[in-house]
Design a protein around this motif. Structure first.
Motif, PDB file in Angstrom:
ATOM      1  N   SER A 193     103.502 -22.722 -46.994  1.00  0.00           N
ATOM      2  CA  SER A 193     102.947 -23.768 -45.529  1.00  0.00           C
ATOM      3  C   SER A 193     101.838 -22.234 -45.245  1.00  0.00           C
ATOM      4  CB  SER A 193     103.207 -24.034 -45.552  1.00  0.00           C
ATOM      5  OG  SER A 193     104.258 -23.479 -44.080  1.00  0.00           O
ATOM      6  N   GLY A 194     101.972 -21.220 -45.300  1.00  0.00           N
ATOM      7  CA  GLY A 194     100.725 -20.557 -44.486  1.00  0.00           C
ATOM      8  C   GLY A 194     101.230 -19.782 -43.087  1.00  0.00           C
ATOM      9  N   ARG A 195     102.760 -20.178 -42.718  1.00  0.00           N
ATOM     10  CA  ARG A 195     102.731 -19.929 -41.470  1.00  0.00           C
ATOM     11  C   ARG A 195     103.839 -18.171 -41.981  1.00  0.00           C
ATOM     12  NH1 ARG A 195     106.558 -24.289 -38.749  1.00  0.00           N
ATOM     13  NH2 ARG A 195     107.781 -24.589 -40.621  1.00  0.00           N
ATOM     14  N   ASP A 196     103.941 -17.491 -40.753  1.00  0.00           N
ATOM     15  CA  ASP A 196     104.019 -16.048 -40.688  1.00  0.00           C
ATOM     16  C   ASP A 196     105.594 -16.224 -41.093  1.00  0.00           C
ATOM     17  OD1 ASP A 196     103.257 -12.910 -40.090  1.00  0.00           O
ATOM     18  OD2 ASP A 196     105.188 -13.674 -38.907  1.00  0.00           O
ATOM     19  N   VAL A 197     106.436 -15.393 -41.618  1.00  0.00           N
ATOM     20  CA  VAL A 197     107.659 -15.349 -41.983  1.00  0.00           C
ATOM     21  C   VAL A 197     108.669 -14.756 -41.026  1.00  0.00           C
ATOM     22  CG1 VAL A 197     109.922 -14.610 -43.450  1.00  0.00           C
ATOM     23  CG2 VAL A 197     107.307 -15.609 -44.506  1.00  0.00           C
ATOM     24  N   PHE A 198     108.217 -13.456 -40.685  1.00  0.00           N
ATOM     25  CA  PHE A 198     108.235 -12.943 -39.402  1.00  0.00           C
ATOM     26  C   PHE A 198     108.364 -14.163 -38.184  1.00  0.00           C
ATOM     27  CE2 PHE A 198     108.611  -9.946 -35.756  1.00  0.00           C
ATOM     28  CZ  PHE A 198     108.981  -9.520 -35.550  1.00  0.00           C
ATOM     29  N   ALA A 199     107.116 -14.313 -37.768  1.00  0.00           N
ATOM     30  CA  ALA A 199     107.243 -15.564 -36.779  1.00  0.00           C
ATOM     31  C   ALA A 199     108.062 -16.122 -36.900  1.00  0.00           C
ATOM     32  CB  ALA A 199     105.911 -15.673 -36.133  1.00  0.00           C
ATOM     33  N   VAL A 200     108.439 -16.982 -37.792  1.00  0.00           N
ATOM     34  CA  VAL A 200     109.252 -18.551 -38.100  1.00  0.00           C
ATOM     35  C   VAL A 200     110.346 -18.067 -38.059  1.00  0.00           C
ATOM     36  CG1 VAL A 200     109.171 -18.632 -40.597  1.00  0.00           C
ATOM     37  CG2 VAL A 200     108.914 -20.759 -38.843  1.00  0.00           C
ATOM     38  N   THR A 201     110.987 -16.855 -38.732  1.00  0.00           N
ATOM     39  CA  THR A 201     112.218 -16.429 -38.224  1.00  0.00           C
ATOM     40  C   THR A 201     113.251 -16.241 -37.268  1.00  0.00           C
ATOM     41  OG1 THR A 201     111.675 -16.006 -41.192  1.00  0.00           O
ATOM     42  CG2 THR A 201     114.067 -15.284 -40.223  1.00  0.00           C
ATOM     43  N   LEU A 202     112.035 -15.723 -36.803  1.00  0.00           N
ATOM     44  CA  LEU A 202     112.729 -15.411 -35.216  1.00  0.00           C
ATOM     45  C   LEU A 202     112.812 -15.956 -33.805  1.00  0.00           C
ATOM     46  CD1 LEU A 202     110.841 -12.008 -34.241  1.00  0.00           C
ATOM     47  CD2 LEU A 202     112.893 -12.093 -35.827  1.00  0.00           C
ATOM     48  N   ARG A 203     111.775 -17.795 -34.624  1.00  0.00           N
ATOM     49  CA  ARG A 203     112.331 -18.522 -34.280  1.00  0.00           C
ATOM     50  C   ARG A 203     113.452 -19.085 -34.487  1.00  0.00           C
ATOM     51  NH1 ARG A 203     110.384 -22.286 -29.647  1.00  0.00           N
ATOM     52  NH2 ARG A 203     111.078 -24.882 -30.708  1.00  0.00           N
ATOM     53  N   GLY A 204     113.828 -19.446 -35.989  1.00  0.00           N
ATOM     54  CA  GLY A 204     114.808 -20.432 -36.678  1.00  0.00           C
ATOM     55  C   GLY A 204     116.456 -19.518 -36.262  1.00  0.00           C
ATOM     56  N   ALA A 205     116.023 -18.242 -35.935  1.00  0.00           N
ATOM     57  CA  ALA A 205     117.747 -17.480 -35.423  1.00  0.00           C
ATOM     58  C   ALA A 205     117.549 -17.981 -34.273  1.00  0.00           C
ATOM     59  CB  ALA A 205     117.205 -16.324 -35.835  1.00  0.00           C
ATOM     60  N   ARG A 206     116.621 -17.763 -33.289  1.00  0.00           N
ATOM     61  CA  ARG A 206     117.212 -18.221 -32.032  1.00  0.00           C
ATOM     62  C   ARG A 206     117.229 -19.662 -31.680  1.00  0.00           C
ATOM     63  NH1 ARG A 206     111.530 -18.366 -27.061  1.00  0.00           N
ATOM     64  NH2 ARG A 206     111.488 -20.671 -28.375  1.00  0.00           N
ATOM     65  N   THR A 207     116.498 -20.705 -32.338  1.00  0.00           N
ATOM     66  CA  THR A 207     117.269 -21.870 -32.207  1.00  0.00           C
ATOM     67  C   THR A 207     118.739 -21.859 -33.129  1.00  0.00           C
ATOM     68  OG1 THR A 207     115.101 -22.509 -32.898  1.00  0.00           O
ATOM     69  CG2 THR A 207     117.140 -24.410 -33.095  1.00  0.00           C
ATOM     70  N   SER A 208     118.892 -21.461 -33.418  1.00  0.00           N
ATOM     71  CA  SER A 208     120.441 -21.416 -34.196  1.00  0.00           C
ATOM     72  C   SER A 208     121.582 -20.779 -33.181  1.00  0.00           C
ATOM     73  CB  SER A 208     120.509 -20.387 -35.301  1.00  0.00           C
ATOM     74  OG  SER A 208     119.752 -20.823 -36.792  1.00  0.00           O
ATOM     75  N   LEU A 209     121.028 -20.228 -32.412  1.00  0.00           N
ATOM     76  CA  LEU A 209     121.748 -18.866 -31.524  1.00  0.00           C
ATOM     77  C   LEU A 209     121.630 -19.843 -30.779  1.00  0.00           C
ATOM     78  CD1 LEU A 209     120.312 -14.878 -31.245  1.00  0.00           C
ATOM     79  CD2 LEU A 209     122.974 -15.794 -32.648  1.00  0.00           C
ATOM     80  N   LEU A 210     120.618 -20.375 -29.632  1.00  0.00           N
ATOM     81  CA  LEU A 210     121.247 -21.282 -28.794  1.00  0.00           C
ATOM     82  C   LEU A 210     121.930 -22.838 -28.892  1.00  0.00           C
ATOM     83  CD1 LEU A 210     117.268 -21.157 -27.163  1.00  0.00           C
ATOM     84  CD2 LEU A 210     119.408 -20.031 -26.551  1.00  0.00           C
TER      85      LEU A 210
END
Length: 271
Positions: free
Chosen positions: A55-72
């Motif tokens: 979908s054109g989203r940056d893998v680095f940025a979106v994965t760090l967002r996903g990791a933060r969600t999972s961690l929290l």
């Protein structure tokens, strides 16, 4: 903690993960929800360090967002579940009698319920996503620990310092907080640390099946689900998310095992 190499290794790994997850978006040129309409499923480049998704989203940025969600989510579930186990277990063990039997009957009833089936049935009805997923996961992660806490609390109830406090007229809540819970601190700390990894894996599995975190938000589970179909042709979205999930679970597990060695030498000795 320095007496345990596993605890130190887990703490260092976890600190590195937290630094990457929370500091990475600051240095990334892209936001997690930003879209590059000129780069769909592009490979790693100077502009997109780990490429882009379909979908054109940056893998680095979106994965760090996903990791933060999972961690929290993992941290919140661990704190809530361990807190419930401590409260129910200490009250049941210290009070004894009818209250003890009633609370343990409730614990036994929850233990026999199939947690995965209950979560699968309830999760699709939770439109709130992560905020409602946290108590749902925590509701099925505290019963075994509560039974352990109850047994230890019952043994502490007849200790001299507890009897002395009761004879002096100290109320039950104060005795529990000041004399019982401190003796259970090592068990509760280890339980909470290990529950983090269990909760993260559970959340990732549910999100992978579409029953966890909902769009537009992301977690490691949703990213793995989105990327696994094209992993052979575009491995970066799937590989980075899966690698972070393994690293987080490994770090938390090492930390939990190390803390158990340090706080409870009888479990195997400090290393």
């Amino acid at each position: 903690m320095t007496r345990s190499r596993r605890a130190v290794a887990g703490l260092v790994l976890l600190a590195l993960v937290f630094a990457l997850v929370f500091a990475g978006p600051v240095v990334s040129p892209w936001s997690w929800d930003g879209t590059d309409f000129a780069a769909f499923r592009a490979g790693p480049s100077a502009e997109h360090w780990l490429g882009t998704t379909e979908s054109g989203r940056d893998v680095f940025a979106v994965t760090l967002r996903g990791a933060r969600t999972s961690l929290l989510i993992g941290l919140a579930v661990a704190v809530i579940s361990t807190g419930i186990a401590a409260a129910v277990g200490t009250v049941a063990g210290y009070a004894g009698g009818r209250l003890d039997r009633t609370l343990m009957w409730g614990v036994d009833l929850l233990i026999v319920l199939p947690p995965f089936l209950v979560v699968v049935l309830l999760a699709p009805r939770l439109d709130g996503g992560a905020p409602l997923l946290v108590p749902l996961l925590a509701a099925f992660m505290w019963m075994i620990t509560a039974r352990m806490v109850r047994a230890l609390s019952a043994s502490l109830r007849d200790r001299e310092y507890v009897l002395a406090a009761r004879f002096l007229g100290v109320g039950a809540p104060r005795v529990i907080v000041r004399h019982v819970l401190p003796q259970l601190a090592s068990l509760l700390v280890v339980d909470a640390s290990l529950n983090v990894s269990v909760a993260i894996v559970a959340e990732s599995g549910l999100s992978y099946l579409g029953l966890g975190v909902r769009p537009p938000d992301v977690s490691l589970g949703t990213l793995i689900a989105d990327g696994h179909g094209a992993a052979a042709a575009s491995p970066w979205p799937f590989g980075f998310a899966a690698g972070l999930l393994v690293l987080i679970v490994l770090a938390v597990s090492l930390l939990g095992d190390g803390l158990r060695d340090v706080l409870d030498p009888t479990s195997g000795g400090a290393r």
